[in-house]
Design an enzyme around this catalytic site. Sequence first.
Site, PDB file in Angstrom:
ATOM      1  CE  LYS A   8      -3.414  -0.998  -0.582  1.00 10.87           C
ATOM      2  NZ  LYS A   8      -3.788  -1.657  -1.885  1.00 10.87           N
ATOM      3  CG  HIS A  28       4.151  -6.380  -0.613  1.00 13.07           C
ATOM      4  ND1 HIS A  28       4.477  -5.136  -1.102  1.00 13.07           N
ATOM      5  CD2 HIS A  28       2.926  -6.661  -1.129  1.00 13.07           C
ATOM      6  CE1 HIS A  28       3.494  -4.700  -1.885  1.00 13.07           C
ATOM      7  NE2 HIS A  28       2.549  -5.600  -1.926  1.00 13.07           N
ATOM      8  CB  SER A  40      -3.889   2.404   1.738  1.00 11.81           C
ATOM      9  OG  SER A  40      -3.947   1.874   0.450  1.00 11.81           O
TER      10      SER A  40
HETATM   11  P1  A3P Z   1      -5.064   4.530  -1.353  1.00 12.55           P
HETATM   12  O1  A3P Z   1      -5.707   3.271  -0.882  1.00 12.55           O
HETATM   13  O2  A3P Z   1      -4.640   5.428  -0.224  1.00 12.55           O
HETATM   14  O3  A3P Z   1      -5.884   5.257  -2.365  1.00 12.55           O
HETATM   15  P2  A3P Z   1      -0.009  -0.474  -3.641  1.00 12.55           P
HETATM   16  O4  A3P Z   1       0.037  -0.517  -5.101  1.00 12.55           O
HETATM   17  O5  A3P Z   1       1.326  -0.480  -2.987  1.00 12.55           O
HETATM   18  O6  A3P Z   1      -0.939  -1.479  -3.062  1.00 12.55           O
HETATM   19  O7  A3P Z   1      -0.595   0.959  -3.236  1.00 12.55           O
HETATM   20  C1  A3P Z   1      -1.931   1.274  -3.453  1.00 12.55           C
HETATM   21  C2  A3P Z   1      -2.129   2.725  -3.111  1.00 12.55           C
HETATM   22  O8  A3P Z   1      -1.506   3.539  -4.129  1.00 12.55           O
HETATM   23  C3  A3P Z   1      -3.600   3.113  -3.086  1.00 12.55           C
HETATM   24  O9  A3P Z   1      -3.706   4.134  -2.086  1.00 12.55           O
HETATM   25  C4  A3P Z   1      -3.772   3.662  -4.490  1.00 12.55           C
HETATM   26  O10 A3P Z   1      -4.898   4.482  -4.653  1.00 12.55           O
HETATM   27  C5  A3P Z   1      -2.474   4.436  -4.657  1.00 12.55           C
HETATM   28  N1  A3P Z   1      -2.151   4.739  -6.055  1.00 12.55           N
HETATM   29  C6  A3P Z   1      -2.025   3.894  -7.083  1.00 12.55           C
HETATM   30  N2  A3P Z   1      -1.754   4.556  -8.228  1.00 12.55           N
HETATM   31  C7  A3P Z   1      -1.699   5.864  -7.903  1.00 12.55           C
HETATM   32  C8  A3P Z   1      -1.453   7.060  -8.644  1.00 12.55           C
HETATM   33  N3  A3P Z   1      -1.208   7.054  -9.948  1.00 12.55           N
HETATM   34  N4  A3P Z   1      -1.476   8.231  -7.962  1.00 12.55           N
HETATM   35  C9  A3P Z   1      -1.714   8.267  -6.636  1.00 12.55           C
HETATM   36  N5  A3P Z   1      -1.955   7.164  -5.875  1.00 12.55           N
HETATM   37  C10 A3P Z   1      -1.948   5.984  -6.503  1.00 12.55           C
END
Ligand code: A3P
Length: 312
Positions: free
Chosen positions: A49, A129, A158
Amino acid sequence: MNGEPTKLYGDLIRVSPMRYVVPSRLDVNYIKYKMPIYEDDLWIVTPPKCGTTWTQEIVWLLLNNVDLEAAKINQFYRIPFLELDSIRGPSSEPYQKDLEMNEENLHHFESNSFEFAQSRPRPRVIKTHLPLTMLPNKLLDTCKVIFVARNVKDMAVSYYYHHKLIIPVDFPFKEFATVFKNGAILQTPMIPMVLEAWEKRHHPNMCFNTFEEMKADIDGVVGKLCKFLGLKLSDENKAKLLKAVSFDSLKKNKFVNKQKEFDQQDPAKEKVFIRKGMIGDWKNHFDEEMNAEWDPWIQNQLTNTDYSMIFE
Ligand code: A3P
């Protein structure tokens, strides 16, 4: 590993020295001591996340001359998640490596991710991870590693919504936050994992980024990644890439937004993986009592380090 893993609950174990929580079926000793790694590997190592998917898409496009047509295949096939199968549970059928890599067969490959990721043609790009301490001993001296961190409160929020995508029963954030803080959630604790990577930030094979840095200056982070990967990006390709990896684009991109993955688990529920993408959503979830517990807990872990987290 230092000492035997300790059992947590369900099939989860804690692995020393960080007491990092993983499924017991993950072959931690193979990964650390036996897994072959190559000098042309690129590893994307992040706590969950923290912007992993976003980083994966940027990196893949950089490595593939911003070929948006070629990017139209599920991100998992392009940059596999090493230990996903251990989280998903064992595959019900033997791994069929010759199956076509399409959306229909995605579940099969994800359920065999450990084998799939390792057998990708070189140069491999692998997402994990797992903290550095659980990865192959010579990882950083052998391959390039991109690490992405985020402030722990937004990461926890998140992660809460991520769990809600998977777990069929409803539960409040406060409950999740307590278990998280007790270090009893899969793929945590997060802060020790970040600090361990932060200590290695000057290693020539390490590129350390944060979600907050990406939000504040994606252009700068893309430039940093280009330099790290030894790539040049034309202005035209840069504009194409920045548009393709914007929040709105990724949210709509079915090859990236994991719609298919979560649909398989409960098609009835609305599934949003690319959720809010903001800094400071924790303010909508932490009450005064929780802040009073979390703030000193975070501070204690960051004392005596020069690492600071950006919370707004
Ligand atoms: P949120 O749940 O706070 O919206 P991961 O890929 O490590 O699981 O992370 C997911 C998080 O990255 C989510 O956060 C997601 O919305 C955010 N995310 C993914 N792409 C993004 C982008 N282009 N800009 C901003 N946040 C992004």
